[in-house]
Design a protein around this motif. Structure first.
Motif, PDB file in Angstrom:
ATOM      1  N   PRO A 236       0.827  -1.208   0.000  1.00  0.00           N
ATOM      2  CA  PRO A 236       0.000   0.000   0.000  1.00  0.00           C
ATOM      3  C   PRO A 236       0.862   1.259   0.000  1.00  0.00           C
ATOM      4  CG  PRO A 236       0.005  -1.055   2.165  1.00  0.00           C
ATOM      5  CD  PRO A 236       0.664  -2.013   1.225  1.00  0.00           C
ATOM      6  N   GLY A 237       0.429   2.223  -0.794  1.00  0.00           N
ATOM      7  CA  GLY A 237       1.139   3.494  -0.831  1.00  0.00           C
ATOM      8  C   GLY A 237       2.338   3.531  -1.740  1.00  0.00           C
ATOM      9  N   ALA A 238       2.647   2.408  -2.391  1.00  0.00           N
ATOM     10  CA  ALA A 238       3.843   2.344  -3.237  1.00  0.00           C
ATOM     11  C   ALA A 238       3.477   2.567  -4.697  1.00  0.00           C
ATOM     12  CB  ALA A 238       4.528   0.994  -3.073  1.00  0.00           C
TER      13      ALA A 238
ATOM     14  N   GLY B 120      12.934   5.465  -9.915  1.00  0.00           N
ATOM     15  CA  GLY B 120      12.078   6.407  -9.225  1.00  0.00           C
ATOM     16  C   GLY B 120      12.662   6.697  -7.855  1.00  0.00           C
ATOM     17  N   GLY B 121      11.920   7.475  -7.079  1.00  0.00           N
ATOM     18  CA  GLY B 121      12.347   7.735  -5.709  1.00  0.00           C
ATOM     19  C   GLY B 121      13.155   8.994  -5.515  1.00  0.00           C
TER      20      GLY B 121
ATOM     21  N   ASP C  72       8.992  10.772  -8.154  1.00  0.00           N
ATOM     22  CA  ASP C  72       7.651  10.205  -8.055  1.00  0.00           C
ATOM     23  C   ASP C  72       7.228  10.059  -6.596  1.00  0.00           C
ATOM     24  OD1 ASP C  72       9.215   8.079  -7.221  1.00  0.00           O
ATOM     25  OD2 ASP C  72       8.764   6.787  -8.937  1.00  0.00           O
ATOM     26  N   LEU C  73       7.921  10.740  -5.699  1.00  0.00           N
ATOM     27  CA  LEU C  73       7.685  10.577  -4.266  1.00  0.00           C
ATOM     28  C   LEU C  73       6.242  10.913  -3.891  1.00  0.00           C
ATOM     29  CD1 LEU C  73      10.967  12.181  -2.875  1.00  0.00           C
ATOM     30  CD2 LEU C  73      10.391   9.746  -2.935  1.00  0.00           C
ATOM     31  N   GLY C  74       5.616   9.991  -3.149  1.00  0.00           N
ATOM     32  CA  GLY C  74       4.280  10.220  -2.630  1.00  0.00           C
ATOM     33  C   GLY C  74       3.150  10.007  -3.604  1.00  0.00           C
TER      34      GLY C  74
ATOM     35  N   ALA D 264       7.466   7.676   1.798  1.00  0.00           N
ATOM     36  CA  ALA D 264       8.635   6.865   2.171  1.00  0.00           C
ATOM     37  C   ALA D 264       8.762   5.587   1.346  1.00  0.00           C
ATOM     38  CB  ALA D 264       8.585   6.510   3.650  1.00  0.00           C
ATOM     39  N   ALA D 265       7.816   5.317   0.456  1.00  0.00           N
ATOM     40  CA  ALA D 265       7.896   4.114  -0.382  1.00  0.00           C
ATOM     41  C   ALA D 265       8.719   4.430  -1.620  1.00  0.00           C
ATOM     42  CB  ALA D 265       6.498   3.643  -0.775  1.00  0.00           C
TER      43      ALA D 265
END
Length: 334
Positions: A25-27, A76-77, A116-118, A124-125
């Motif tokens: 979830p959230g990723a 990403g990230g 692509d954060l959030g 934090a994913a």
């Protein structure tokens, strides 16, 4: 000129591509790795965006000592995602691949990241070394999955869902040039006057079937809600590869030509919000081209990047997260 067997970066013999995406979830992020053939590849880079997130790009200057790289990592990230390259390095070291040093090897792994954060709901994913290792393990030399995969998992472009795309060209002398792109841009890949993708104009005969954009679809494309773009919150990345022999300076020039293709397929490109970067690889399996051959190679390099961006947009699927829904181009135009 025609496309290679896979119309992908892997049409350059010896090149492999692998993707990995985060679960849970959230990723909504991932990593893509481009692996060089045995012995590595000559490499260059051209960074045009104002907000790049990169590693080992200084090594690619013509005056730097190291001549070949062993992989390129796209992730990403944002800056956190640079950690994915550590996992690729670990896999290469275990395989004995790298720059020889007393007591072992040091794999040379340049890379770059997209923001692509959030976008999946959890800031934090983001990819780490394990994501890079998973992408390495998934690398193949055949067809390359496109769309919402790897580093394109959390991508967006001009308010539509972005993703990974790839394309190749076989030139008259049999040499190959190909590209892989991560489309995550502040600008748009869609011409607002027609609703067509800018990149399809570089397509080979029959590559991109005609798209009939209705008046309703055109209005939706023009009104696609764009996320609030702060500095450094976008980026389009590409890797261009060829089997002809180029030195590091020649690879740098090939990367520059790749940016021409990027700017034709995304408008505007190279903005204050983008970290646009293009890497170029030469496997040096074929002789160095003469001047006409070099000009043809450069022209094709720009075109394969444009085509790769168009394929990335066409392959992307609509994604809904707790943050919002990113509609895909295909879903909008039907």
């Amino acid at each position: 000129m025609y496309s290679g067997a896979h119309n992908a970066l892997t049409d350059v013999p010896g090149i492999r591509v692998g993707h990995a995406a985060l679960d849970g979830p959230g990723a909504l992020s991932g990593t893509t790795v481009v692996l060089a053939p045995e012995g590595g590849a000559v490499a260059g880079v051209d960074v045009r965006g104002a907000a790049p997130g990169t590693r080992e790009t200084d090594l690619l200057r013509p005056d730097a000592t190291v001549q070949r790289v062993h992989a390129v990592v796209l992730s990403g990230g944002s800056a956190y995602g640079l950690a994915a390259a550590t996992g690729v390095m670990s896999r290469l070291e275990a395989a004995g691949v790298g720059f020889p040093m007393p007591g072992g090897v040091v794999p040379i792994v340049p890379g770059a990241v997209v923001f692509d954060l959030g976008r999946g709901g959890d800031f934090a994913a983001r990819p780490d070394a394990s994501t890079g290792a998973a992408a390495y393990d998934a690398a193949v030399d055949g067809p390359v999955p496109q769309g919402v995969v790897g580093a394109g998992t959390g991508a967006q472009a001009g308010g539509l869902k972005g993703g990974i795309g790839t394309a190749s060209a076989v030139l008259e002398d049999g040499s190959v040039v190909a590209a892989l792109a991560v489309v995550n841009a502040a600008g748009s890949a869609v011409d607002p006057a027609t609703g067509q993708l800018y990149g399809v104009r570089a397509g080979l005969p029959g590559e991109f079937p005609p798209v009939d954009v209705s008046a309703t679809a055109l209005e939706e494309l023009r009104a696609a809600p764009r996320p609030l773009l702060n500095l450094g919150t976008a980026t389009t990345l590409a890797v261009v590869a060829t089997d002809v022999t180029l030195d590091k300076a020649g690879c740098g020039r090939l990367a520059t030509m790749g940016h021409d293709g990027l700017a034709r397929a995304v408008v505007p490109a190279h903005t204050a919000s983008d970290g646009d970067a293009v890497f170029a690889l030469s496997t040096a399996a074929r002789p160095a081209p003469d001047v006409p051959g070099l000009v043809a190679l450069h022209a094709a390099a720009a075109d394969v990047v444009s085509r790769a961006i168009a394929h990335g947009m066409l392959a992307a699927q609509t994604v809904t997260t707790p943050v919002r829904t990113w509609r895909s181009y295909r879903d909008v135009v039907g």
